[in-house]
Design a protein around this motif. Structure first.
Motif, mmCIF file in Angstrom:
data_model
loop_
_atom_site.group_PDB
_atom_site.id
_atom_site.type_symbol
_atom_site.label_atom_id
_atom_site.label_comp_id
_atom_site.label_asym_id
_atom_site.label_seq_id
_atom_site.Cartn_x
_atom_site.Cartn_y
_atom_site.Cartn_z
ATOM 1 N N GLU A 285 0.796 -1.233 0.000
ATOM 2 C CA GLU A 285 0.000 0.000 0.000
ATOM 3 C C GLU A 285 0.824 1.277 0.000
ATOM 4 O O GLU A 285 0.336 2.316 -0.422
ATOM 5 C CB GLU A 285 -0.971 -0.022 1.202
ATOM 6 N N ASP B 111 6.088 -4.515 12.692
ATOM 7 C CA ASP B 111 5.631 -3.122 12.549
ATOM 8 C C ASP B 111 4.232 -2.787 13.056
ATOM 9 O O ASP B 111 3.910 -1.614 13.221
ATOM 10 C CB ASP B 111 5.862 -2.569 11.128
ATOM 11 N N ARG B 112 3.395 -3.774 13.290
ATOM 12 C CA ARG B 112 2.064 -3.517 13.852
ATOM 13 C C ARG B 112 1.792 -4.481 14.997
ATOM 14 O O ARG B 112 2.299 -5.611 14.973
ATOM 15 C CB ARG B 112 0.973 -3.681 12.784
ATOM 16 N N ASP C 219 6.772 8.242 8.638
ATOM 17 C CA ASP C 219 7.519 7.242 7.852
ATOM 18 C C ASP C 219 8.914 7.738 7.465
ATOM 19 O O ASP C 219 9.859 6.982 7.482
ATOM 20 C CB ASP C 219 6.814 6.804 6.551
HETATM 21 O O1 AHR Z 1 2.538 -0.278 9.887
HETATM 22 C C1 AHR Z 1 3.344 0.720 9.397
HETATM 23 C C2 AHR Z 1 2.595 1.593 8.428
HETATM 24 O O2 AHR Z 1 2.039 0.814 7.402
HETATM 25 C C3 AHR Z 1 3.431 2.625 7.717
HETATM 26 O O3 AHR Z 1 3.523 3.825 8.387
HETATM 27 C C4 AHR Z 1 2.639 2.803 6.477
HETATM 28 O O4 AHR Z 1 3.291 3.528 5.475
HETATM 29 C C5 AHR Z 1 2.330 1.404 6.172
HETATM 30 O O5 AHR Z 1 1.597 1.127 5.113
#
Ligand code: AHR
Length: 311
Positions: free
Chosen positions: A28, A105-106, A240
Protein backbone atom coordinates in the motif's frame (compact mmCIF):
# COMPACT_ATOMS: atom_id res chain seq x y z
CA UNK A 1 0.15 -21.74 23.99
CA UNK A 2 3.56 -20.32 23.17
CA UNK A 3 4.35 -20.03 26.89
CA UNK A 4 4.46 -23.81 27.00
CA UNK A 5 6.40 -23.91 23.74
CA UNK A 6 8.98 -21.61 25.28
CA UNK A 7 9.11 -23.69 28.46
CA UNK A 8 10.56 -26.59 26.49
CA UNK A 9 13.45 -25.03 24.56
CA UNK A 10 13.33 -25.59 20.77
CA UNK A 11 15.64 -28.00 18.97
CA UNK A 12 18.75 -26.09 17.92
CA UNK A 13 18.49 -25.08 14.23
CA UNK A 14 21.34 -23.45 12.31
CA UNK A 15 20.43 -20.11 10.66
CA UNK A 16 21.35 -21.44 7.22
CA UNK A 17 18.87 -24.31 7.64
CA UNK A 18 15.96 -22.10 8.63
CA UNK A 19 12.79 -21.73 6.61
CA UNK A 20 10.66 -18.79 7.65
CA UNK A 21 7.25 -17.76 6.36
CA UNK A 22 6.56 -14.03 5.94
CA UNK A 23 2.96 -12.84 5.66
CA UNK A 24 3.14 -9.29 4.33
CA UNK A 25 0.10 -6.98 4.20
CA UNK A 26 0.55 -5.90 0.60
CA UNK A 27 2.22 -2.89 -1.01
CA UNK A 28 0.00 0.00 0.00
CA UNK A 29 2.86 2.43 0.60
CA UNK A 30 6.46 3.18 -0.31
CA UNK A 31 7.40 2.26 3.24
CA UNK A 32 5.69 -1.15 2.93
CA UNK A 33 7.50 -1.91 -0.34
CA UNK A 34 10.81 -1.01 1.34
CA UNK A 35 10.04 -3.28 4.29
CA UNK A 36 9.42 -6.17 1.88
CA UNK A 37 12.72 -5.53 0.07
CA UNK A 38 14.70 -5.23 3.29
CA UNK A 39 13.12 -8.38 4.78
CA UNK A 40 14.11 -10.40 1.71
CA UNK A 41 17.65 -8.94 1.88
CA UNK A 42 18.00 -9.67 5.61
CA UNK A 43 16.91 -13.29 5.10
CA UNK A 44 19.25 -13.78 2.16
CA UNK A 45 22.17 -12.26 4.08
CA UNK A 46 21.68 -14.94 6.77
CA UNK A 47 21.12 -17.83 4.33
CA UNK A 48 17.50 -18.18 5.53
CA UNK A 49 14.88 -19.51 3.10
CA UNK A 50 12.01 -17.00 3.13
CA UNK A 51 8.55 -18.03 1.97
CA UNK A 52 6.78 -14.79 1.05
CA UNK A 53 3.02 -14.28 0.91
CA UNK A 54 1.41 -10.99 -0.16
CA UNK A 55 -2.06 -10.67 1.42
CA UNK A 56 -3.29 -7.89 -0.86
CA UNK A 57 -4.51 -5.95 2.17
CA UNK A 58 -6.85 -8.74 3.34
CA UNK A 59 -6.77 -10.35 6.80
CA UNK A 60 -8.39 -13.53 5.44
CA UNK A 61 -5.42 -13.93 3.07
CA UNK A 62 -3.01 -13.52 5.97
CA UNK A 63 -4.83 -16.17 7.98
CA UNK A 64 -4.71 -18.53 4.97
CA UNK A 65 -0.98 -17.83 4.54
CA UNK A 66 -0.31 -18.59 8.21
CA UNK A 67 -2.24 -21.87 7.97
CA UNK A 68 -0.27 -22.80 4.88
CA UNK A 69 3.05 -21.99 6.63
CA UNK A 70 1.95 -24.14 9.59
CA UNK A 71 1.03 -27.02 7.26
CA UNK A 72 4.43 -26.76 5.58
CA UNK A 73 6.15 -26.96 8.97
CA UNK A 74 8.20 -23.75 8.70
CA UNK A 75 10.61 -22.99 11.55
CA UNK A 76 9.06 -19.60 12.31
CA UNK A 77 6.60 -17.03 11.00
CA UNK A 78 6.91 -13.27 10.49
CA UNK A 79 3.67 -11.35 10.12
CA UNK A 80 2.83 -7.67 9.59
CA UNK A 81 -0.82 -7.84 10.72
CA UNK A 82 -3.15 -5.66 8.64
CA UNK A 83 -5.60 -5.09 11.51
CA UNK A 84 -5.27 -5.48 15.26
CA UNK A 85 -8.10 -7.92 16.06
CA UNK A 86 -9.11 -11.44 14.99
CA UNK A 87 -5.80 -13.29 15.32
CA UNK A 88 -6.30 -15.51 18.40
CA UNK A 89 -7.37 -18.68 16.64
CA UNK A 90 -4.63 -18.83 14.03
CA UNK A 91 -1.97 -17.77 16.55
CA UNK A 92 -3.11 -20.61 18.80
CA UNK A 93 -2.75 -23.00 15.85
CA UNK A 94 0.85 -21.80 15.35
CA UNK A 95 1.57 -22.19 19.07
CA UNK A 96 0.09 -25.72 19.06
CA UNK A 97 2.43 -26.55 16.16
CA UNK A 98 5.32 -25.06 18.21
CA UNK A 99 6.04 -22.46 15.54
CA UNK A 100 7.16 -19.11 16.99
CA UNK A 101 5.50 -16.04 15.48
CA UNK A 102 7.09 -12.58 15.36
CA UNK A 103 4.98 -9.48 14.69
CA UNK A 104 6.46 -6.85 12.39
CA UNK A 105 5.63 -3.12 12.55
CA UNK A 106 2.06 -3.52 13.85
CA UNK A 107 0.63 -4.92 17.06
CA UNK A 108 -2.35 -7.22 17.71
CA UNK A 109 -5.00 -7.36 20.42
CA UNK A 110 -4.17 -10.92 21.48
CA UNK A 111 -2.62 -12.58 24.50
CA UNK A 112 1.12 -11.89 24.51
CA UNK A 113 1.86 -15.59 25.05
CA UNK A 114 0.64 -16.18 21.48
CA UNK A 115 3.66 -14.55 19.86
CA UNK A 116 7.38 -14.58 20.60
CA UNK A 117 8.05 -10.86 20.21
CA UNK A 118 6.86 -7.76 18.37
CA UNK A 119 9.30 -5.55 16.48
CA UNK A 120 7.56 -2.18 16.22
CA UNK A 121 8.04 1.50 16.84
CA UNK A 122 6.15 3.27 19.63
CA UNK A 123 3.15 4.10 17.45
CA UNK A 124 1.47 6.32 20.06
CA UNK A 125 4.72 8.25 20.56
CA UNK A 126 4.98 8.92 16.80
CA UNK A 127 1.55 10.57 16.80
CA UNK A 128 2.42 12.52 19.94
CA UNK A 129 5.62 13.85 18.37
CA UNK A 130 3.59 14.99 15.32
CA UNK A 131 1.07 16.77 17.57
CA UNK A 132 3.75 18.42 19.69
CA UNK A 133 5.56 19.58 16.57
CA UNK A 134 2.38 21.31 15.36
CA UNK A 135 1.75 22.89 18.79
CA UNK A 136 5.20 24.46 18.71
CA UNK A 137 4.91 25.45 15.02
CA UNK A 138 1.59 27.28 15.62
CA UNK A 139 2.94 29.06 18.71
CA UNK A 140 -0.54 29.83 20.06
CA UNK A 141 -2.17 30.74 16.71
CA UNK A 142 -5.51 29.15 15.85
CA UNK A 143 -5.33 26.11 13.58
CA UNK A 144 -8.03 23.95 12.03
CA UNK A 145 -6.51 20.54 11.36
CA UNK A 146 -7.57 17.79 8.96
CA UNK A 147 -6.42 14.23 9.63
CA UNK A 148 -5.84 11.40 7.16
CA UNK A 149 -6.05 8.15 9.10
CA UNK A 150 -4.39 4.88 8.15
CA UNK A 151 -6.24 1.62 7.50
CA UNK A 152 -9.29 1.34 9.76
CA UNK A 153 -8.69 -1.09 12.61
CA UNK A 154 -4.91 -1.21 12.13
CA UNK A 155 -2.74 -0.54 15.16
CA UNK A 156 -0.88 2.40 13.57
CA UNK A 157 -4.17 4.12 12.67
CA UNK A 158 -5.52 3.64 16.20
CA UNK A 159 -2.30 4.55 18.03
CA UNK A 160 -1.14 7.42 15.81
CA UNK A 161 -4.57 9.03 16.18
CA UNK A 162 -4.50 8.66 19.97
CA UNK A 163 -0.90 9.91 20.15
CA UNK A 164 -1.60 13.05 18.09
CA UNK A 165 -4.62 13.85 20.27
CA UNK A 166 -2.34 13.54 23.32
CA UNK A 167 0.21 15.80 21.65
CA UNK A 168 -2.27 18.65 21.05
CA UNK A 169 -4.25 18.13 24.30
CA UNK A 170 -4.67 21.32 26.32
CA UNK A 171 -4.02 23.57 23.31
CA UNK A 172 -7.46 24.90 22.50
CA UNK A 173 -6.11 26.89 19.55
CA UNK A 174 -5.67 23.54 17.72
CA UNK A 175 -8.76 21.69 16.59
CA UNK A 176 -9.20 18.57 14.43
CA UNK A 177 -12.12 19.50 12.14
CA UNK A 178 -12.13 16.49 9.78
CA UNK A 179 -10.71 13.00 10.17
CA UNK A 180 -11.12 10.16 7.70
CA UNK A 181 -9.24 7.10 6.52
CA UNK A 182 -7.05 7.28 3.42
CA UNK A 183 -6.07 3.61 3.87
CA UNK A 184 -2.33 4.48 3.92
CA UNK A 185 -2.31 4.95 0.12
CA UNK A 186 -1.28 7.88 -2.05
CA UNK A 187 -4.40 7.60 -4.21
CA UNK A 188 -6.81 7.66 -1.26
CA UNK A 189 -4.82 10.42 0.44
CA UNK A 190 -5.47 12.59 -2.62
CA UNK A 191 -9.16 11.70 -2.91
CA UNK A 192 -9.91 12.30 0.78
CA UNK A 193 -7.90 15.55 0.86
CA UNK A 194 -9.94 16.76 -2.14
CA UNK A 195 -13.10 16.10 -0.15
CA UNK A 196 -11.69 17.93 2.90
CA UNK A 197 -10.82 20.96 0.75
CA UNK A 198 -14.26 20.96 -0.79
CA UNK A 199 -16.09 20.61 2.51
CA UNK A 200 -14.05 23.10 4.52
CA UNK A 201 -12.75 25.50 1.88
CA UNK A 202 -8.95 25.42 1.47
CA UNK A 203 -8.41 28.73 3.27
CA UNK A 204 -10.08 27.33 6.39
CA UNK A 205 -7.63 24.44 6.74
CA UNK A 206 -4.40 25.34 8.47
CA UNK A 207 -2.73 21.94 8.80
CA UNK A 208 -2.82 18.32 7.66
CA UNK A 209 -1.76 15.43 9.87
CA UNK A 210 -1.40 12.22 7.81
CA UNK A 211 -0.73 8.85 9.44
CA UNK A 212 1.80 8.12 6.70
CA UNK A 213 3.85 9.96 4.09
CA UNK A 214 2.19 8.35 1.08
CA UNK A 215 -1.19 9.85 2.02
CA UNK A 216 0.55 13.21 2.60
CA UNK A 217 2.15 13.05 -0.85
CA UNK A 218 -1.26 12.34 -2.42
CA UNK A 219 -2.75 15.22 -0.42
CA UNK A 220 0.01 17.58 -1.59
CA UNK A 221 -1.17 16.98 -5.14
CA UNK A 222 -4.78 17.76 -4.16
CA UNK A 223 -3.71 20.96 -2.38
CA UNK A 224 -1.76 22.13 -5.44
CA UNK A 225 -4.67 21.37 -7.74
CA UNK A 226 -6.86 23.51 -5.45
CA UNK A 227 -4.49 26.43 -6.13
CA UNK A 228 -2.91 26.42 -2.66
CA UNK A 229 0.70 26.04 -1.55
CA UNK A 230 1.29 22.83 0.46
CA UNK A 231 3.75 23.43 3.31
CA UNK A 232 2.84 27.14 3.41
CA UNK A 233 -0.93 27.63 3.14
CA UNK A 234 -1.44 24.23 4.73
CA UNK A 235 1.26 22.85 7.06
CA UNK A 236 1.86 19.13 6.64
CA UNK A 237 3.19 16.62 9.16
CA UNK A 238 3.21 12.87 8.55
CA UNK A 239 5.01 9.65 9.51
CA UNK A 240 7.52 7.24 7.85
CA UNK A 241 10.25 9.56 6.49
CA UNK A 242 10.29 7.88 3.06
CA UNK A 243 12.53 9.50 0.41
CA UNK A 244 9.58 11.30 -1.24
CA UNK A 245 8.76 13.01 2.06
CA UNK A 246 12.33 14.26 2.43
CA UNK A 247 12.12 15.56 -1.15
CA UNK A 248 8.80 17.29 -0.41
CA UNK A 249 10.30 18.92 2.71
CA UNK A 250 13.37 20.00 0.70
CA UNK A 251 10.99 21.53 -1.87
CA UNK A 252 9.06 23.38 0.89
CA UNK A 253 5.87 21.40 0.18
CA UNK A 254 5.82 19.46 3.45
CA UNK A 255 7.02 20.45 6.91
CA UNK A 256 7.81 17.42 9.05
CA UNK A 257 7.92 13.63 9.11
CA UNK A 258 8.74 11.05 11.77
CA UNK A 259 10.98 8.19 10.71
CA UNK A 260 9.90 4.57 10.79
CA UNK A 261 12.70 2.19 9.84
CA UNK A 262 11.76 -0.35 7.14
CA UNK A 263 14.27 -2.73 8.73
CA UNK A 264 12.06 -4.57 11.19
CA UNK A 265 13.36 -7.93 9.89
CA UNK A 266 16.96 -7.44 11.07
CA UNK A 267 16.06 -7.42 14.80
CA UNK A 268 13.27 -9.98 14.22
CA UNK A 269 15.53 -12.54 12.54
CA UNK A 270 18.27 -11.97 15.10
CA UNK A 271 15.79 -12.73 17.89
CA UNK A 272 14.49 -15.80 16.07
CA UNK A 273 17.99 -17.15 15.36
CA UNK A 274 18.89 -16.92 19.05
CA UNK A 275 15.57 -18.45 20.15
CA UNK A 276 15.78 -21.34 17.70
CA UNK A 277 19.46 -21.97 18.48
CA UNK A 278 19.27 -22.25 22.26
CA UNK A 279 15.89 -21.03 23.49
CA UNK A 280 17.05 -17.48 24.28
CA UNK A 281 13.86 -15.54 24.87
CA UNK A 282 13.76 -12.03 23.41
CA UNK A 283 12.02 -9.08 25.07
CA UNK A 284 8.29 -9.11 24.29
CA UNK A 285 8.68 -5.75 22.53
CA UNK A 286 11.72 -4.86 20.43
CA UNK A 287 11.26 -1.13 19.93
CA UNK A 288 12.61 0.65 16.86
CA UNK A 289 13.53 4.35 16.88
CA UNK A 290 11.28 7.27 15.89
CA UNK A 291 13.10 10.42 14.76
CA UNK A 292 11.57 13.75 13.75
CA UNK A 293 12.79 15.40 10.53
CA UNK A 294 11.92 19.01 9.66
CA UNK A 295 13.14 21.66 7.21
CA UNK A 296 16.12 22.16 9.58
CA UNK A 297 17.58 18.87 8.31
CA UNK A 298 19.44 18.43 5.03
CA UNK A 299 16.51 16.67 3.39
CA UNK A 300 18.02 16.56 -0.09
CA UNK A 301 21.08 14.68 1.18
CA UNK A 302 18.85 12.33 3.20
CA UNK A 303 16.63 11.77 0.12
CA UNK A 304 19.65 10.76 -1.94
CA UNK A 305 21.06 8.51 0.79
CA UNK A 306 17.75 6.78 1.46
CA UNK A 307 17.06 5.89 -2.15
CA UNK A 308 19.64 3.13 -1.79
CA UNK A 309 18.01 1.66 1.31
CA UNK A 310 15.42 -0.55 -0.34
CA UNK A 311 12.94 2.20 -1.24
O1 AHR B 1 2.54 -0.28 9.89
C1 AHR B 1 3.34 0.72 9.40
C2 AHR B 1 2.60 1.59 8.43
O2 AHR B 1 2.04 0.81 7.40
C3 AHR B 1 3.43 2.63 7.72
O3 AHR B 1 3.52 3.82 8.39
C4 AHR B 1 2.64 2.80 6.48
O4 AHR B 1 3.29 3.53 5.47
C5 AHR B 1 2.33 1.40 6.17
O5 AHR B 1 1.60 1.13 5.11
Amino acid sequence: LLASVIACAPMAVLAADLTIGFSQIGSESGWRAAETTVTKQEAEKRGITLKFADAQQKQENQIKALRSFIAQGVDAILIAPVVATGWDEVLEEAADAEIPVVLLDRTVDADKSLYLTAVTSDLVHEGKVAGEWLVSEMNGANCRIVELQGTTGSSPAIDRKAGFEQGIAGHDNLQIVRSQTGDFTRAQGKVVMESFLKAEGGENICALYAHNDDMAVGAIQAIKEAGLKPGEDIKIVAIDAVPDAHKAIADGEMNATIELTPNMAGPALEALEAYLADGTEPAKWIQTESKLFTAKDDNLAIFNAKKDLGY
